[in-house]
Scaffold this motif. Structure first.
Motif, PDB file in Angstrom:
ATOM      1  N   ALA A 508       0.742  -1.407  -0.117  1.00  0.00           N
ATOM      2  CA  ALA A 508      -0.113  -0.120   0.086  1.00  0.00           C
ATOM      3  C   ALA A 508       0.949   1.137  -0.185  1.00  0.00           C
ATOM      4  O   ALA A 508       1.942   1.174   0.701  1.00  0.00           O
ATOM      5  N   LEU A 509       0.486   2.253  -0.696  1.00  0.00           N
ATOM      6  CA  LEU A 509       1.186   3.530  -0.950  1.00  0.00           C
ATOM      7  C   LEU A 509       1.494   4.091   0.470  1.00  0.00           C
ATOM      8  O   LEU A 509       2.441   4.643   0.951  1.00  0.00           O
ATOM      9  N   ASN A 510       0.352   4.131   1.267  1.00  0.00           N
ATOM     10  CA  ASN A 510       0.133   4.595   2.677  1.00  0.00           C
ATOM     11  C   ASN A 510       1.167   3.699   3.625  1.00  0.00           C
ATOM     12  O   ASN A 510       1.896   4.780   4.475  1.00  0.00           O
ATOM     13  N   ASP A 511       1.729   2.636   3.360  1.00  0.00           N
ATOM     14  CA  ASP A 511       2.836   2.038   4.113  1.00  0.00           C
ATOM     15  C   ASP A 511       4.344   2.723   3.600  1.00  0.00           C
ATOM     16  O   ASP A 511       5.162   2.751   4.519  1.00  0.00           O
ATOM     17  N   ILE A 512       4.367   2.787   2.477  1.00  0.00           N
ATOM     18  CA  ILE A 512       5.656   3.695   2.076  1.00  0.00           C
ATOM     19  C   ILE A 512       5.592   5.000   2.368  1.00  0.00           C
ATOM     20  O   ILE A 512       6.676   5.421   3.029  1.00  0.00           O
ATOM     21  N   LYS A 513       4.356   5.846   2.623  1.00  0.00           N
ATOM     22  CA  LYS A 513       4.676   7.247   3.100  1.00  0.00           C
ATOM     23  C   LYS A 513       5.044   7.199   4.538  1.00  0.00           C
ATOM     24  O   LYS A 513       5.676   8.183   4.920  1.00  0.00           O
ATOM     25  N   ARG A 514       4.691   6.048   5.223  1.00  0.00           N
ATOM     26  CA  ARG A 514       4.683   6.137   6.674  1.00  0.00           C
ATOM     27  C   ARG A 514       6.306   6.173   6.875  1.00  0.00           C
ATOM     28  O   ARG A 514       6.902   6.527   7.909  1.00  0.00           O
ATOM     29  N   LEU A 515       7.208   5.984   6.028  1.00  0.00           N
ATOM     30  CA  LEU A 515       8.537   5.794   6.200  1.00  0.00           C
ATOM     31  C   LEU A 515       9.110   7.153   5.798  1.00  0.00           C
ATOM     32  O   LEU A 515      10.385   7.234   6.024  1.00  0.00           O
ATOM     33  N   THR A 516       8.481   7.961   5.315  1.00  0.00           N
ATOM     34  CA  THR A 516       8.992   9.314   4.960  1.00  0.00           C
ATOM     35  C   THR A 516       8.792  10.469   6.014  1.00  0.00           C
ATOM     36  O   THR A 516       7.749  10.597   6.588  1.00  0.00           O
ATOM     37  N   PRO A 517       9.700  11.401   6.105  1.00  0.00           N
ATOM     38  CA  PRO A 517       9.478  12.429   7.028  1.00  0.00           C
ATOM     39  C   PRO A 517       8.215  13.216   6.599  1.00  0.00           C
ATOM     40  O   PRO A 517       8.307  13.530   5.420  1.00  0.00           O
ATOM     41  N   ARG A 518       7.537  14.029   7.279  1.00  0.00           N
ATOM     42  CA  ARG A 518       6.696  15.113   7.142  1.00  0.00           C
ATOM     43  C   ARG A 518       6.768  16.367   7.790  1.00  0.00           C
ATOM     44  O   ARG A 518       6.977  17.105   7.251  1.00  0.00           O
ATOM     45  N   TYR A 519       6.507  16.122   9.236  1.00  0.00           N
ATOM     46  CA  TYR A 519       6.594  17.432   9.770  1.00  0.00           C
ATOM     47  C   TYR A 519       7.804  18.115  10.037  1.00  0.00           C
ATOM     48  O   TYR A 519       7.513  19.390  10.307  1.00  0.00           O
ATOM     49  N   ASN A 520       8.717  17.388  10.263  1.00  0.00           N
ATOM     50  CA  ASN A 520      10.066  18.152  10.228  1.00  0.00           C
ATOM     51  C   ASN A 520      10.438  18.985   8.937  1.00  0.00           C
ATOM     52  O   ASN A 520      11.249  19.700   9.070  1.00  0.00           O
ATOM     53  N   LEU A 521       9.833  18.449   7.950  1.00  0.00           N
ATOM     54  CA  LEU A 521      10.129  19.198   6.567  1.00  0.00           C
ATOM     55  C   LEU A 521       9.445  20.699   6.429  1.00  0.00           C
ATOM     56  O   LEU A 521       9.568  21.273   5.463  1.00  0.00           O
ATOM     57  N   GLY A 522       8.537  20.949   7.393  1.00  0.00           N
ATOM     58  CA  GLY A 522       7.828  22.102   7.057  1.00  0.00           C
ATOM     59  C   GLY A 522       6.503  22.042   6.369  1.00  0.00           C
ATOM     60  O   GLY A 522       6.379  20.956   5.495  1.00  0.00           O
ATOM     61  N   ALA A 523       5.855  23.236   6.067  1.00  0.00           N
ATOM     62  CA  ALA A 523       4.551  22.959   5.369  1.00  0.00           C
ATOM     63  C   ALA A 523       4.734  22.805   3.989  1.00  0.00           C
ATOM     64  O   ALA A 523       4.052  22.126   3.208  1.00  0.00           O
ATOM     65  N   ASN A 524       5.786  23.524   3.410  1.00  0.00           N
ATOM     66  CA  ASN A 524       6.234  23.227   1.999  1.00  0.00           C
ATOM     67  C   ASN A 524       7.126  22.341   1.442  1.00  0.00           C
ATOM     68  O   ASN A 524       7.789  22.231   0.372  1.00  0.00           O
ATOM     69  N   GLY A 525       7.770  21.472   2.567  1.00  0.00           N
ATOM     70  CA  GLY A 525       8.838  20.496   2.228  1.00  0.00           C
ATOM     71  C   GLY A 525       8.175  19.380   1.826  1.00  0.00           C
ATOM     72  O   GLY A 525       7.295  18.932   2.572  1.00  0.00           O
ATOM     73  N   TYR A 526       8.717  18.298   1.223  1.00  0.00           N
ATOM     74  CA  TYR A 526       7.998  17.184   0.797  1.00  0.00           C
ATOM     75  C   TYR A 526       8.839  16.029   0.183  1.00  0.00           C
ATOM     76  O   TYR A 526       9.986  16.374  -0.243  1.00  0.00           O
ATOM     77  N   VAL A 527       8.442  14.870   0.062  1.00  0.00           N
ATOM     78  CA  VAL A 527       9.229  13.852  -0.479  1.00  0.00           C
ATOM     79  C   VAL A 527       8.376  13.419  -1.628  1.00  0.00           C
ATOM     80  O   VAL A 527       7.291  13.153  -1.652  1.00  0.00           O
ATOM     81  N   PHE A 528       9.024  12.944  -2.748  1.00  0.00           N
ATOM     82  CA  PHE A 528       8.531  12.224  -3.951  1.00  0.00           C
ATOM     83  C   PHE A 528       9.260  11.099  -4.317  1.00  0.00           C
ATOM     84  O   PHE A 528      10.409  10.959  -4.085  1.00  0.00           O
TER      85      PHE A 528
END
Length: 1109
Positions: A508-528
């Motif tokens: 599931a894509l959500n399982d992969i997303k859980r491995l990525t940082p989110r909130y320490n990247l700020g509102a406009n930072g992201y992983v792709f």
């Protein structure tokens, strides 16, 4: 122009990006000397007046924000609480390396399970003894369709098919989002396959042993989701067992047509489809051919390339594509639309068709798969074998396979068609009726699988798919696939060359997303992440609005973002498997897609080893550092004496009973703790959060300490802002409806409490447009309420129009710069409009102003005006198209057009031109007397149609498109065209004349410093000649063929196919090339079937002519 000494003008003050109106009213120009003669509007006398107004506005806005925004005070509060947090650094390369490694480890665990399953399947099949006399009651299995509830479209009760299926009990499972049974696997057999056939029963017999391997895999890795074996016979066995999810009408699911099966069953393909459209191909036969092409296209994936041509005396492409094109969804859609326009005429010339196809395949100047090459010919029959063409183009190496399809019911000699296929390593198929189309347009994959099987372990390459929708409701997934080979040998010790099927395991894509940082990247930072086609696996903009489980979700990285040269180069480097980093200036859309900002970003990327994916990280400069709360035990453990319950002291300000004095608090709906119940209602979510905090401590192992501690910290910091700044000020004096602060930690505090009733922004700051845009822009960002073009009325009796004005709080701590919060005010627009009149007149006596109307235009909204409040928030062109065009033509605004490929639209009305009523082929008396007809595949096809008709009465109705049986007219995926306007790089001040023929119109425009506003003063639009084309900003459905696929395919985006190709093996046995199939059914049964069919069609629905399908 007004009387002596006066100029009555339109004054518009606006937000830049969307050019939306903020405020309308007419205004005298009191800066002019009384009694002065009439002068042209934009004169040296008037310009100082406008500049004065602009300066006064700038000063007023800045003054209010300094007093109420509390930026300086909030900086002080952060510095005073410096002991409660640390400033951490995001190191992009390290983050990318870690996340890529974590994803690699996750997928590696699935690969190990996949290989165990594939090896076990080959072992079980090799040990299996074929049984000719096997019976259905001898096999014990769970038929997933036995418990499926089908909805009859006509409201009639559907008789459930009798089944010997096991009766299982199911329990809800959060991982699978459905009811499952972990003790058994389930079996799904396509509707058009007879489950009692010997082949299917033997398949069920040997695959039953896979259940033990499924169970062992789950014991080793409890996080495993669906484990699936898709058989080349069409049988699907999946674990754990769950009832099949039924469509509304006919269940057309066939595992062999799923994206993951197609990818795993063969190497990439270069395919040319040629269709005989000579005069003998008419009526039913032509319809069958069109549908056959439609279904053939559905067997192709994004790794394949294809073209389609029709031929009679000459060959020509059916579409605008002059060469092989990638078989992606949009290109296949063009083919499917254009195939419907084929018309039968002329005579048959196979040579013309095959020469065209070979020329297409020999074209080396284009991007293509460069692996399996094949020609698929659909015809009603002919005598020419065109041996000279094969000798010229394909012999002796036979690098191109030829597949021939005899379509329709006729008495032509099919020997030439059989010979063509057998002489060119292909296969011959017969399609006498619609029921034979799906099975015969996909079985060519068995032939393409031969070189893979003969290659043995070299061909056992795990491949990861594009993103697609799981058919069992898991959501968006990717699947690891591995082919399963037949390892048996014949009496001559020759290896079997048949593929048994494909093994797959979902992630599931959500399982992969859980491995990525989110909130320490700020509102406009992201992983792709992207694959070899450039399609995104992960991206915050991957949000398909409608899911068709038959199609993969293919969003290119350059469509997920606004394309530019830098991103093209980044994409190419990622596809090539390189790592790298680049700091770029680029354009981004706002979250609500109304505005565009020019921003700076750092892109960092690296490959995910052992996969086809590459990972990227995007960070704005201000997100290099972030706050990590480091709360002392004193904060976490000491309880406030004011609290009736036992909570940390700062939590006092999260309780609703504190809102009246401290302001209303929204907390971001994040997963702070595992047992926290999420809710879309923020009040309910806050209650759930407080209830959980009574039971656990903030340092509990079931909680995310980073999220929870930062939330506690920001609760205290924003409360101190209330005490030091907001409580001591009278908002009404400054015409403010509210003040607010939002933080990275997830707190949004609104003061006073009653203002929360009208708060329309997202409680998650990272999802709030004002928050994200304030971080990316300097100064004050004005955000009016959005009004589309159709908006007309606004009730102001009990409501006022509020304009958000926000700005980011920038901290510098130890030389490290970051933006942990955004603060702002909500202006009472009506009161501010009155205030501006006073400012502009430089007087206090409103009666002396003679004010009539003023407008404010900019980011797409209007601010104020007498009798014109309904235009607030509209795109400026909706209010004054002439002036907006002038601003655009004079380069105040730049325009950016883009496409949204993930939208949903209502179905378009279908034309019935050239369409025949939908029905079932009914054999004639001549057919009934023709024994060859009875012994053809048409008998089983007719039986399938009969079953469909009895089960789903709508099958016999007219009005449905051929090839889409049982598909309802419902919302469909579509392409939307978006247009945004944003400030271009021009001078801050500009004067211009709009030439209207007999008269002219003058205007003055000036940027307001430190804001996103444009201040405009213009003549009233008095001249009828001053009409111009209205600029549009509203999102619209893209017209057919927009974007122009015909042009796009001539400049294809960079991509790579799989690294290994298996299209040839010297030991391949090509003797099995399709000699036609027949069986001898009971004549009595078929006669009864015919009578039933005729009776059914006559009694329930009038049948169309026999020539119609």
């Amino acid at each position: 122009h007004g009387g002596p000494g006066r100029i009555t003008a339109w004054l518009r003050l606006g937000l830049a990006e969307g050019a939306k109106l903020l405020s309308p009213w007419a205004l005298d120009a009191p800066c002019l000397a009384p009694g002065a003669a009439q002068v042209p509007f934009v004169t040296p006398l008037v310009l100082p007046c406008m500049q004065y107004w602009a300066r006064r506005l700038e000063q007023e806005i800045d003054g209010v924000m300094r007093i109420f925004g509390g930026v300086q005070q909030l900086r002080g509060i952060y510095n005073e609480n410096r002991n409660l947090f640390e400033v951490k650094e995001n190191v992009p390369r390290k983050l990318v390396e870690k996340v890529a490694g974590d994803i690699e480890s996750l997928l590696a665990k699935k690969v190990r399970a996949l290989k165990r399953l594939a090896n076990a399947a080959e072992k079980f099949q090799k040990a299996h003894h074929w049984q000719d006399n096997i019976r259905e009651e001898d096999i014990e299995y769970y038929d997933s369709k036995a418990d499926t509830e089908y909805d009859d479209p006509d409201g009639e009760e559907i008789e459930r098919e009798k089944s010997n299926s096991l009766k299982l009990e199911f329990t809800d499972d959060a991982n699978f989002k459905t009811k499952v049974n972990y003790s058994y696997a389930a079996v799904q057999i396509p509707t058009d396959i007879y489950k009692g056939s010997t082949v299917i029963l033997n398949e069920l017999n040997w695959t039953q042993a896979l259940e033990d391997v499924f169970i062992e895999n789950r014991k080793e890795d409890p996080s495993l989701l669906w484990q699936v074996f898709g058989s080349a016979t069409g049988v699907t066995r999946y674990y754990p067992a769950t009832p099949w999810r039924a469509p509304n009408k006919i269940d057309l699911y066939d595992v062999r047509r799923r994206p993951w099966y197609i990818q795993g069953a063969s190497s990439p393909k270069d395919m040319v489809i040629i269709v005989d459209v000579s005069g003998s191909v008419s009526g039913l036969t032509l319809k069958l051919m069109k549908t056959s092409v439609y279904e053939m296209l559905d067997t192709l994936s994004d790794d394949d390339y294809v073209n389609v041509a029709s031929f009679n005396e000459k060959a020509k492409p059916v579409s605008c594509f002059k060469h092989l094109v990638q078989a992606n969804i949009r290109n296949k859609k063009v083919f499917k639309e254009d195939v419907q326009g084929m018309v039968a005429k002329g005579t048959t010339d196979y040579k013309a068709g095959f020469e065209y196809a070979f020329d297409q395949l020999q074209n080396s100047n284009i991007t293509r798969a460069n692996c399996n090459k094949m020609i698929m010919m659909f015809t009603d029959g002919g005598e020419d074998r065109v041996q000279d063409v094969f000798e010229k183009y394909n012999w002796p190496n036979k690098t191109v396979r030829v597949f021939t399809f005899s379509v329709g019911q006729h008495n032509y000699d099919v020997t030439p068609l059989q010979w063509m296929a057998c002489a060119n390593k292909g296969y011959y198929f017969e399609i006498p009726s619609i029921g034979a189309i799906r099975i015969n347009t996909q079985e060519y994959l068995d032939v393409l699988g031969r070189p893979m099987v003969l290659a043995g372990n070299r061909a056992k390459q795990v491949q990861w798919t594009n993103v697609y929708q799981d058919a069992l409701g898991l959501g968006l997934v990717v699947t690891g696939t591995l082919p399963v080979f037949n390892l048996t040998e014949d009496s001559s010790d020759r290896k079997n060359q048949l593929i048994l099927g494909v093994m797959g395991i979902d992630v599931a894509l959500n399982d992969i997303k859980r491995l990525t940082p989110r909130y320490n990247l700020g509102a406009n930072g992201y992983v792709f992440a992207i694959d070899l086609n450039g399609y995104v696996l992960l991206h915050p903009n991957l949000q398909p609005q409608i899911i068709n489980f038959r199609e993969p979700v293919t969003l290119d990285f350059l469509d997920a973002e606004l394309e530019d040269e830098n991103k093209e180069e980044i994409r190419r480097s990622m596809i090539d498997g390189n790592d790298g980093q680049r700091f770029i200036k680029t354009l981004i859309k706002s979250l609500d897609e109304q505005y565009i900002d020019e921003v700076f970003r750092t892109y960092t990327w690296a490959p995910i080893k052992s996969t086809n994916y590459s990972l990227g990280l995007v960070l704005p400069p201000y997100s290099t550092y972030y706050i990590q709360a480091n709360l002392s035990d004193q904060i976490l453990q000491v309880k406030s004496p004011c609290l009736p319950i036992s909570l940390p002291v700062y939590f006092e300000y999260l309780l609703p009973n504190s809102f009246e004095s401290e302001g209303h608090v929204f907390i971001a709906p994040r997963e702070y703790c595992k047992d926290l119940d999420l809710s879309d209602n923020n009040t309910e979510f806050l209650e759930n959060f407080i209830a959980l905090m009574e039971k656990v401590t903030p340092d509990s192992k079931q909680c995310d300490n980073f999220l929870l501690h930062n939330l506690i910290l920001d609760t205290g910091i924003t409360q101190q802002l209330v005490e030091r700044v907001w409580k001591d000020q009278d908002l009404n004096t400054y015409s403010l409806l509210a003040v607010f602060a939002a933080t990275d930690g997830g707190i949004t505090r609104i003061f006073p409490n009653k203002a929360a009733d009208d708060w329309e922004e997202e409680p998650e700051p990272f999802n709030a447009s004002f928050y994200r845009r304030s971080l990316d822009n300097k100064g004050y960002i004005f955000k009016p309420p959005y009004r589309d073009a159709g908006y007309r009325e606004l009730d102001l009796e009990n409501n006022t129009i509020g304009i958000l004005v926000s700005t980011a709080v920038e901290l510098s701590i130890g030389g490290k710069t970051l933006k942990p919060a955004v603060v702002g005010v909500k202006l009472d627009l009506e009161a501010w409009a009155e205030k501006f009149k006073v400012l502009a007149s430089n007087r206090t006596d409103r009666d002396q102003l003679g004010a009539r109307r003023v407008r404010v235009d900019g980011e797409g909204a209007v601010l104020a005006g007498e009798h014109c409040w309904d235009v607030v928030g509209k795109f400026f062109s909706e209010v004054d198209a002439n002036l907006m065009s002038a601003l655009y033509n004079n380069s105040f605004y730049a325009r950016k057009e883009s496409y949204d490929f993930q939208s949903v639209c209502a179905p378009e009305a279908q034309s019935n031109t050239g369409a025949a009523p939908r029905g079932v082929f009914v054999p004639t008396v001549a057919d009934l007397l023709n024994l060859a007809w009875w012994t053809s595949a048409a008998a089983w096809s007719l039986f399938q149609q009969f079953l469909y008709g009895l089960t789903y009465s709508s099958w016999f109705q007219t009005g449905e498109s051929l090839g889409s049986p049982g598909m309802e007219a419902r919302e469909t995926s579509c392409i939307m065209k978006q247009t945004q306007y944003y400030f271009s790089t021009v001078n801050a001040t500009y004067n211009a004349i709009i030439d209207c023929g007999n008269c002219s119109r003058l205007f003055h425009a000036q940027r307001l410093a430190n804001t996103n506003l444009l201040f405009v003063v213009a003549d009233k639009p008095l001249c009828s000649q001053c009409e111009s084309v209205k600029l549009l900003q509203a999102e619209v459905r893209a017209p057919p063929r927009d974007p122009n696929q015909c042009e796009l395919v001539d400049r294809p985006r960079y991509r790579k196919g799989p690294h290994i190709c298996f299209d040839y093996n010297a030991t391949e046995d090509t003797s099995d090339c399709g000699r036609g199939a027949s069986f001898a059914p009971s004549l009595g049964v078929l006669l009864s079937l015919q009578l039933l069919l005729l009776y059914s069609s006559a009694s329930r629905h009038p049948l169309p002519p026999a020539a119609c399908l």
